[in-house]
Design an enzyme around this catalytic site. Structure first.
Site, PDB file in Angstrom:
ATOM      1  N   CYS A 126       0.846  -1.190   0.000  1.00 34.11           N
ATOM      2  CA  CYS A 126       0.000   0.000   0.000  1.00 34.11           C
ATOM      3  C   CYS A 126       0.883   1.241   0.000  1.00 34.11           C
ATOM      4  O   CYS A 126       1.768   1.383   0.849  1.00 34.11           O
ATOM      5  CB  CYS A 126      -0.873  -0.037   1.251  1.00 34.11           C
ATOM      6  SG  CYS A 126      -1.423   1.567   1.799  1.00 34.11           S
ATOM      7  N   GLU A 127       0.650   2.136  -0.948  1.00 32.35           N
ATOM      8  CA  GLU A 127       1.524   3.307  -1.049  1.00 32.35           C
ATOM      9  C   GLU A 127       1.232   4.360   0.022  1.00 32.35           C
ATOM     10  O   GLU A 127       1.976   5.304   0.187  1.00 32.35           O
ATOM     11  CB  GLU A 127       1.450   3.929  -2.443  1.00 32.35           C
ATOM     12  CG  GLU A 127       0.149   4.629  -2.775  1.00 32.35           C
ATOM     13  CD  GLU A 127       0.149   5.194  -4.191  1.00 32.35           C
ATOM     14  OE1 GLU A 127       0.960   4.740  -5.019  1.00 32.35           O
ATOM     15  OE2 GLU A 127      -0.669   6.093  -4.458  1.00 32.35           O
ATOM     16  N   HIS A 128       0.141   4.192   0.739  1.00 32.15           N
ATOM     17  CA  HIS A 128      -0.176   5.142   1.805  1.00 32.15           C
ATOM     18  C   HIS A 128       0.455   4.753   3.138  1.00 32.15           C
ATOM     19  O   HIS A 128       0.661   5.607   3.995  1.00 32.15           O
ATOM     20  CB  HIS A 128      -1.693   5.258   1.977  1.00 32.15           C
ATOM     21  CG  HIS A 128      -2.398   5.668   0.721  1.00 32.15           C
ATOM     22  ND1 HIS A 128      -3.534   5.058   0.252  1.00 32.15           N
ATOM     23  CD2 HIS A 128      -2.077   6.614  -0.191  1.00 32.15           C
ATOM     24  CE1 HIS A 128      -3.902   5.621  -0.885  1.00 32.15           C
ATOM     25  NE2 HIS A 128      -3.032   6.560  -1.178  1.00 32.15           N
ATOM     26  N   HIS A 129       0.701   3.454   3.325  1.00 35.80           N
ATOM     27  CA  HIS A 129       1.231   2.993   4.617  1.00 35.80           C
ATOM     28  C   HIS A 129       2.475   2.116   4.497  1.00 35.80           C
ATOM     29  O   HIS A 129       3.088   1.778   5.496  1.00 35.80           O
ATOM     30  CB  HIS A 129       0.151   2.209   5.376  1.00 35.80           C
ATOM     31  CG  HIS A 129      -1.078   3.002   5.666  1.00 35.80           C
ATOM     32  ND1 HIS A 129      -2.180   2.998   4.844  1.00 35.80           N
ATOM     33  CD2 HIS A 129      -1.364   3.851   6.691  1.00 35.80           C
ATOM     34  CE1 HIS A 129      -3.099   3.812   5.351  1.00 35.80           C
ATOM     35  NE2 HIS A 129      -2.631   4.340   6.463  1.00 35.80           N
ATOM     36  N   GLN A 167      -4.768  -0.325  -5.159  1.00 37.16           N
ATOM     37  CA  GLN A 167      -5.257  -1.487  -5.902  1.00 37.16           C
ATOM     38  C   GLN A 167      -5.898  -1.108  -7.236  1.00 37.16           C
ATOM     39  O   GLN A 167      -5.773  -1.822  -8.231  1.00 37.16           O
ATOM     40  CB  GLN A 167      -6.244  -2.269  -5.027  1.00 37.16           C
ATOM     41  CG  GLN A 167      -6.663  -3.601  -5.653  1.00 37.16           C
ATOM     42  CD  GLN A 167      -7.502  -4.448  -4.727  1.00 37.16           C
ATOM     43  OE1 GLN A 167      -7.310  -4.411  -3.506  1.00 37.16           O
ATOM     44  NE2 GLN A 167      -8.427  -5.205  -5.282  1.00 37.16           N
ATOM     45  N   HIS A 195      -5.846  -5.892   2.476  1.00 34.08           N
ATOM     46  CA  HIS A 195      -4.921  -4.779   2.735  1.00 34.08           C
ATOM     47  C   HIS A 195      -4.541  -4.798   4.211  1.00 34.08           C
ATOM     48  O   HIS A 195      -5.415  -4.633   5.065  1.00 34.08           O
ATOM     49  CB  HIS A 195      -5.589  -3.445   2.382  1.00 34.08           C
ATOM     50  CG  HIS A 195      -5.812  -3.260   0.922  1.00 34.08           C
ATOM     51  ND1 HIS A 195      -5.286  -2.213   0.223  1.00 34.08           N
ATOM     52  CD2 HIS A 195      -6.497  -4.014   0.018  1.00 34.08           C
ATOM     53  CE1 HIS A 195      -5.632  -2.307  -1.056  1.00 34.08           C
ATOM     54  NE2 HIS A 195      -6.376  -3.394  -1.202  1.00 34.08           N
ATOM     55  N   CYS A 197      -3.090  -2.637   5.827  1.00 36.11           N
ATOM     56  CA  CYS A 197      -3.303  -1.341   6.486  1.00 36.11           C
ATOM     57  C   CYS A 197      -4.724  -1.244   7.033  1.00 36.11           C
ATOM     58  O   CYS A 197      -5.022  -0.358   7.827  1.00 36.11           O
ATOM     59  CB  CYS A 197      -2.993  -0.179   5.543  1.00 36.11           C
ATOM     60  SG  CYS A 197      -3.991  -0.123   4.062  1.00 36.11           S
TER      61      CYS A 197
HETATM   62 ZN   LIG Z   1      -2.851   1.741   3.276  1.00 33.81          ZN
END
Ligand SMILES: [Zn+2]
Length: 234
Positions: A126-129, A167, A195, A197
């Site tokens: 995940c590019e956010h976490h 995704q 995910h 996250c």
């Molecule tokens: Zn994430």
């Protein structure tokens, strides 16, 4: 008495980066579109060795800030291991040099029905976490005269999974790459993923899954799509 580390400077090592900026020219083909992974203009200026060196240095700082004792035997090699893993394994899909080359074969069998490859396991991040996305990819295409080796389909999925991702973008990138590699307009991609996250942090939902799909060409027609979904058991 443990030696006290004084450097908490986490600015990028500009000198080291500038030194190598001229080494690789960026290719013309990296024109940004919404489906592309957002990369900086100097994305290919650093070679892998330098990237590993820089990440190792900064990951060491992160661990140090988290008050981990980097003189401990078990932790001492971690910054280097993480840096190598990022560049050579789990984020290797950021480097176009690692893109699988899909060799096409003539479709000698005159097989003009859909070909489905389902349950392709993939690991993304995940590019956010920066925590894992673990899932299955189900893909299909209808040949317009050419076929590729089945393992190449897996490799294309893995290549795009090995990037920091969302995704939705991963789904679109796989579909577009398959369409291009297979020289066909008829491609379907369904991703079904967990995910971490969402499970190991945040809302801490252990069971939810995320499903995304992209249908191109004939797969936009109800009957073709229904046949594909029947094969993958959705
Ligand atoms: Zn994430």
């Amino acid at each position: 008495m443990k030696q006290k580390e004084t450097s908490l400077n986490i600015q990028p090592d500009k000198e080291l980066i500038d030194k190598t900026l001229h080494i690789h020219e960026m290719g013309e083909e990296h024109v940004a579109s919404s489906a592309d992974t957002p990369l900086r203009a100097d994305a290919f200026a650093l070679d892998d060795e330098l990237k590993i060196e820089l990440i190792e240095k900064h990951f060491r700082e992160i661990m140090h800030i988290m008050v981990l004792d980097l003189t401990d035997d078990s932790l001492a090699g971690t910054p280097k291991r993480v840096a190598k893993m990022y560049i050579q394994e789990i984020f290797s899909g950021l480097n176009p040099a690692n893109k699988p080359i899909a060799r096409l074969f003539e479709n000698k069998y005159q097989y003009n029905q859909m070909l489905v490859e389902k349950d392709i396991t993939f690991y993304s991040s995940c590019e956010h976490h920066f925590v894992p996305i673990i899932g299955k990819a189900h893909v299909a295409y209808i040949s317009t005269g050419k076929v590729i080796g089945l393992s190449k389909i897996n490799r294309i999925v893995q290549y795009y999974a090995r990037r920091p991702q969302v995704q939705e973008r991963l789904t679109v990138q796989i579909a577009h790459e398959l369409a291009e590699a297979l020289e066909t307009d008829h491609v379907a991609v369904v991703l079904d993923a967990a995910h971490l996250c969402v499970s190991m942090r945040g809302i801490q939902d252990e069971t939810s899954r995320t499903i995304t799909s992209q249908y191109l060409g004939k797969f936009q027609e109800e009957a073709t799509r229904a046949e594909f979904l029947k094969y993958i058991g959705k």
